[in-house]
Write a protein that holds these residues in place. Structure first.
Motif, short mmCIF file in Angstrom:
data_model
loop_
_atom_site.label_atom_id
_atom_site.label_comp_id
_atom_site.label_asym_id
_atom_site.label_seq_id
_atom_site.Cartn_x
_atom_site.Cartn_y
_atom_site.Cartn_z
N VAL A 60 -72.56 -49.27 62.36
CA VAL A 60 -71.18 -49.69 62.54
C VAL A 60 -70.31 -48.49 62.87
O VAL A 60 -69.43 -48.55 63.74
N ALA A 61 -70.54 -47.35 62.21
CA ALA A 61 -69.77 -46.14 62.49
C ALA A 61 -69.98 -45.68 63.93
O ALA A 61 -69.03 -45.30 64.63
N GLU A 62 -71.22 -45.74 64.39
CA GLU A 62 -71.51 -45.34 65.78
C GLU A 62 -70.84 -46.30 66.76
O GLU A 62 -70.29 -45.88 67.78
N LYS A 67 -66.71 -47.40 70.73
CA LYS A 67 -65.74 -48.35 71.25
C LYS A 67 -64.34 -47.75 71.35
O LYS A 67 -63.62 -47.96 72.34
N TYR A 68 -63.94 -47.00 70.33
CA TYR A 68 -62.57 -46.48 70.29
C TYR A 68 -62.48 -44.99 70.55
O TYR A 68 -61.37 -44.44 70.64
N GLY A 69 -63.64 -44.33 70.65
CA GLY A 69 -63.65 -42.90 70.94
C GLY A 69 -63.74 -42.06 69.68
O GLY A 69 -63.33 -42.47 68.60
N MET A 78 -62.41 -44.74 60.30
CA MET A 78 -61.85 -46.09 60.36
C MET A 78 -62.37 -46.95 59.20
O MET A 78 -61.67 -47.82 58.69
N ILE A 79 -63.58 -46.66 58.80
CA ILE A 79 -64.23 -47.44 57.75
C ILE A 79 -63.74 -47.03 56.36
O ILE A 79 -63.72 -47.84 55.43
N ASP A 80 -63.29 -45.78 56.23
CA ASP A 80 -62.94 -45.25 54.91
C ASP A 80 -61.90 -46.10 54.19
O ASP A 80 -62.00 -46.31 52.97
N ARG A 81 -60.90 -46.61 54.92
CA ARG A 81 -59.84 -47.38 54.27
C ARG A 81 -60.39 -48.64 53.63
O ARG A 81 -60.10 -48.95 52.46
N VAL A 82 -61.16 -49.38 54.38
CA VAL A 82 -61.67 -50.64 53.83
C VAL A 82 -62.67 -50.37 52.70
O VAL A 82 -62.74 -51.13 51.73
N GLU A 83 -63.40 -49.27 52.78
CA GLU A 83 -64.33 -48.94 51.69
C GLU A 83 -63.56 -48.61 50.41
O GLU A 83 -64.00 -48.93 49.31
N ALA A 84 -62.39 -47.97 50.56
CA ALA A 84 -61.57 -47.65 49.39
C ALA A 84 -61.03 -48.93 48.75
O ALA A 84 -61.00 -49.05 47.52
N VAL A 85 -60.61 -49.88 49.57
CA VAL A 85 -60.12 -51.16 49.03
C VAL A 85 -61.27 -51.91 48.36
O VAL A 85 -61.10 -52.50 47.29
#
Length: 236
Positions: A60-62, A67-69, A78-85
């Motif tokens: 997913v990280a790759e 996709k977004y650069g 980008m994933i860090d925020r949702v992982e924190a929640v």
């Protein structure tokens, strides 16, 4: 009360939303063990990424970094925020390691599980496998193992995975979500009357559950009580 939930097994907010709803249900009197049967939960199919490959080739990280650069490091940010929640709900995600995968077979198995009374157990197993263990939920072997672990018949599981059974039911769920106006998941519908979009805070679920219950089962104010016959007879 019937709660229908549209979600995908690779949707990070869907697992968070599931935990928040479960917290609200633990506080909801009609959902406690002694009130068994008062609340029914039905999991509905939704595919966030129907173009995802059946055989994953990137994490997913790759995928996000491509996709977004910015590459995998940017994708992980980008994933860090949702992982924190998720951690606030007791969920230790490994989403960056998880693979971008097609979920249609997982959804077809969830329909089989519904028919056999094991849908809730399989939904939790699929979410945990993907988010907590970074397993490939497009792999027939993984799916068969998870299905067996929750008690589904191995022969029926193989029949579903090697054919297209329940594919029409998956598509019907997706069309119904669109008809309700859902533009993302999780999407909760209570008694076909109240909709909750997204992984809302627990207090939002508290309010919706109480309101739906009260409005569907109005309380009658009783005046008096004397001069009436009861189950033990009729005093005169």
């Amino acid at each position: 009360m019937r709660i229908e939930i549209w979600s995908d097994v690779v949707c990070p907010w869907c697992y968070i939303g599931k935990r928040r709803l479960e917290g609200a249900l633990s506080r909801f009197e009609q959902a406690r063990p002694e009130a068994a049967g008062q609340v029914e939960i039905v999991w509905r199919s939704y595919q966030l990424d129907p173009a995802a490959p059946g055989e994953p080739s990137e994490t997913v990280a790759e995928h996000l970094g491509r996709k977004y650069g910015g590459g995998p490091a940017a994708g992980q940010q980008m994933i860090d925020r949702v992982e924190a929640v998720a951690a606030e709900e007791g969920l230790v995600y490994r989403l960056g390691e998880a693979q971008r995968a097609n979920t249609v077979d997982a959804h077809r198995l969830l329909h089989l599980a519904a028919a056999e009374g094991r849908q809730g157990e399989l939904k939790e197993a699929l979410l945990a496998a993907y988010f907590l263990d970074a397993r490939n939920v497009a792999d027939p072997g993984v799916l068969a193992e998870l299905a067996a672990d929750v008690g589904l018949d191995e022969v029926r599981v193989k029949e579903v995975l090697t054919g297209d059974e329940y594919a029409a039911a998956v598509e019907a769920d997706i069309r119904r979500a669109a008809a309700y106006g859902a533009t993302g998941v999780p999407f909760f519908v209570v008694d076909q009357k109240y909709g909750v979009a997204g992984a809302q805070p627990g207090e939002v679920f508290d309010q919706v559950l109480e309101r739906a219950w009260a409005e569907s089962r109005p309380v009658i104010d009783v005046i008096g009580g004397a001069d009436a016959c009861g189950p033990d007879g009729c005093p005169v």
